[in-house]
Every structure is written in structure tokens, then in C-alpha cells.
Design a protein around this motif. Structure first.
Motif, PDB file in Angstrom:
ATOM      1  N   MET A   1      72.549 -31.225  20.996  1.00 36.56           N
ATOM      2  CA  MET A   1      71.349 -31.815  20.954  1.00 36.56           C
ATOM      3  C   MET A   1      70.208 -31.351  21.482  1.00 36.56           C
ATOM      4  O   MET A   1      70.193 -30.599  22.652  1.00 36.56           O
ATOM      5  N   ARG A   2      68.735 -31.112  20.713  1.00 37.15           N
ATOM      6  CA  ARG A   2      67.604 -30.052  21.149  1.00 37.15           C
ATOM      7  C   ARG A   2      66.952 -31.047  22.294  1.00 37.15           C
ATOM      8  O   ARG A   2      66.485 -30.266  23.218  1.00 37.15           O
ATOM      9  N   ALA A   3      66.757 -32.202  22.175  1.00 36.58           N
ATOM     10  CA  ALA A   3      65.903 -32.823  22.913  1.00 36.58           C
ATOM     11  C   ALA A   3      66.496 -33.126  24.589  1.00 36.58           C
ATOM     12  O   ALA A   3      67.824 -33.201  24.501  1.00 36.58           O
ATOM     13  N   ALA A   4      65.907 -32.827  25.508  1.00 35.38           N
ATOM     14  CA  ALA A   4      66.276 -33.232  26.853  1.00 35.38           C
ATOM     15  C   ALA A   4      66.336 -34.652  26.804  1.00 35.38           C
ATOM     16  O   ALA A   4      65.792 -35.507  26.388  1.00 35.38           O
ATOM     17  N   VAL A 256      76.842 -36.026  20.201  1.00 36.71           N
ATOM     18  CA  VAL A 256      75.679 -35.608  19.255  1.00 36.71           C
ATOM     19  C   VAL A 256      75.561 -34.118  19.158  1.00 36.71           C
ATOM     20  O   VAL A 256      75.686 -33.121  18.051  1.00 36.71           O
ATOM     21  N   THR A 257      75.813 -33.463  20.507  1.00 38.99           N
ATOM     22  CA  THR A 257      75.728 -32.053  20.537  1.00 38.99           C
ATOM     23  C   THR A 257      76.937 -31.531  19.776  1.00 38.99           C
ATOM     24  O   THR A 257      76.891 -30.453  19.265  1.00 38.99           O
ATOM     25  N   ALA A 258      78.238 -32.220  19.840  1.00 40.17           N
ATOM     26  CA  ALA A 258      79.450 -31.334  19.489  1.00 40.17           C
ATOM     27  C   ALA A 258      79.360 -31.500  17.865  1.00 40.17           C
ATOM     28  O   ALA A 258      80.148 -30.583  17.239  1.00 40.17           O
ATOM     29  N   THR A 259      78.545 -32.257  17.315  1.00 39.79           N
ATOM     30  CA  THR A 259      78.513 -32.426  15.864  1.00 39.79           C
ATOM     31  C   THR A 259      77.439 -31.371  15.273  1.00 39.79           C
ATOM     32  O   THR A 259      77.350 -31.164  13.757  1.00 39.79           O
ATOM     33  N   GLU A 260      76.665 -30.694  15.833  1.00 40.47           N
ATOM     34  CA  GLU A 260      75.665 -29.932  15.409  1.00 40.47           C
ATOM     35  C   GLU A 260      76.329 -28.786  15.192  1.00 40.47           C
ATOM     36  O   GLU A 260      77.081 -27.953  15.341  1.00 40.47           O
TER      37      GLU A 260
END
Length: 260
Positions: A1-4, A256-260
């Protein structure tokens, strides 16, 4: 996930709850704690209480209405400048842009904190892009947030035309369990009753509830800004509810991060 990912809480939250929650936010990797500012909830006092219970956590106000609390009256001495973002807005001022522009200038003369501007319409967003360090966006769907960020990148320029680094921050009302849904609906209906917000919802062609979050699978769609502030909506505002909230949404972020 790009956003903080950050947490937003009411300025009325008990300081003992804030102090207890801060170490957990740091452990879970939250970027900042944002507190709104209301007549019976001083965001600066709340953040000062948190400052001693955390080492890295960002401290932010979202946002202080300058018609009620002029910039010159804000006492920032108890806040660590390197971690602090002062979010300001016009409130119900008759000349909103002039008030916020003056407020930015006043704050720039004081401690070296970052300045964010709460901006609903295009004029205030342009002012934030040109003068502030961040713009606080509110009640937007993913599509509307994407459009707002495109405009921000275009308008964030120095007088000589060079690009300015201005963060786009999205405030997003969020629940993690069905027990809080009634509170979420009440919050959406309340904002929908305000004339300025109602006009904005009509312009966007959405209902207020469309600009909220109630399940983790939808979080990734909002990953179009620099920082997402999940404004925790719970049934009773207890420490236990907030602890469960942050643990749950940290899991959403990780998924979300894991799916990027």
C-alpha cells in the motif's frame, strides 16, 4: 500500500485513552494520530498528552477552524515540531480564503511545524497547493479523490513554476463492525445536512455514505492519496473499541500490501 495509514479520533477523546493507544499505534506502524478540534475537544491539548507516550508517531490536528481559534492564539510549545502537522480551516468565516492565507503566514512565523489546510472546494484546494504542506480532503469517493490528487499535482507550484511537494491527505470515516453502523449512518446524515457538503455531494453525484469505509476489501481503492486518515467510528468510543479498530485496520492495510 503506497499511502501512509493514520488514525483519526474526536478531539473529545479522553487523554488517558489517547495515551494508552499511542504505543499500539506506533507498534502497528501507523503514520500519525489526527484529532479534530471542537469547542469541548481541544486537539492541541490532546496531542500534547500523546507526545510523551510516543516517540515516532506523527501528531496532527484535523482541522482547527480559524474563525473560532485564530492562528496567533495557538500554543504549540508542548508539541514536538518535527512530528507535528497543524491542520487549519476557515470554519464559517465570511472571507475564508483570506483568513486561511493569513493563518498560514502567521504559523510560518512560529515553530517549524507542517501546515495542512482543510479544503472542500477548488479555491481552498488551490490555496493549499500554493501555500501549505498538505491538503486535507474529506468525504470523497475513490474516483473523486483521484481527481482531486490530479488537480493537486497540477496546482502545487512555486511562483517560479517549479513543483511543490504537497501531501494529499484523505479523511475517511470507517467502521470495523456492524455494531457501529448506526453511528456511521448518523455521521453521514449529519454532514449531508450541511449546505456546503450537500452541494459537494450533489456535484459529485454521490450520497455521503458512499464516501465511507466499512470493509477491508475496499481500502485499496482509496490508495490514491499520500495519506489515509481512518476516522474511527465506534458505538461507544471506548479504549477497547479503538484498540480493536486499529488492530483490524492494520490487518486490512497488510492485506492490501500483500496483493500488490
Amino acid at each position: 500500500m503506497r499511502a501512509a495509514l493514520s488514525l483519526g479520533l474526536p478531539g473529545t477523546t479522553d487523554h488517558a485513552v489517547l495515551r494508552a493507544l499511542a504505543p499500539r499505534l506506533e507498534r502497528l506502524g501507523f503514520h500519525a494520530l489526527w484529532l479534530n478540534d471542537v469547542p469541548h475537544g481541544d486537539s492541541l491539548a490532546g496531542l500534547a498528552a500523546v507526545a510523551g507516550s510516543s516517540e515516532r508517531l506523527g501528531l496532527a490536528t484535523g482541522v482547527i477552524p480559524l474563525d473560532r481559534r485564530p492562528a496567533a492564539s495557538l500554543d504549540l510549545a508542548a508539541l514536538p515540531a518535527a512530528r507535528t502537522t497543524i491542520g487549519i480551516g476557515s470554519g464559517r468565516a465570511e472571507q475564508p480564503s483570506a483568513l486561511v492565507r493569513s493563518g498560514i503566514e502567521t504559523l510560518r512565523e512560529g515553530r517549524p511545524v507542517r501546515i495542512a489546510v482543510g479544503a472542500l472546494g477548488p479555491g481552498m484546494r488551490r490555496l493549499a497547493a500554493e501555500r501549505a504542506d498538505a491538503v486535507v480532503l474529506n468525504w470523497l469517493t475513490p474516483a473523486a479523490a483521484t481527481e482531486a490528487m490530479t488537480v493537486l499535482r497540477h496546482e502545487a507550484r512555486e511562483p517560479d513554476g517549479t513543483a511543490r511537494a504537497v501531501r494529499g491527505v484523505l479523511y475517511l470515516r470507517t467502521i470495523v463492525d456492524e455494531g457501529a453502523r448506526a453511528e456511521l449512518v448518523r455521521e453521514a446524515d449529519r454532514y449531508g445536512s450541511y449546505r456546503a457538503y450537500a452541494a459537494n455531494f450533489e456535484r459529485l453525484g454521490v450520497q455521503p455514505i458512499d464516501a465511507t469505509l466499512d470493509h477491508g476489501a475496499a481500502l485499496g481503492a482509496f490508495d490514491v492519496v499520500d495519506e489515509i486518515v481512518l476516522r474511527a467510528i465506534t458505538a461507544n468510543g471506548t479504549l477497547g473499541e479503538f484498540e480493536r479498530f486499529v488492530e483490524e485496520v492494520a490487518g486490512w492495510r497488510d492485506a492490501v500490501t500483500a496483493t500488490e
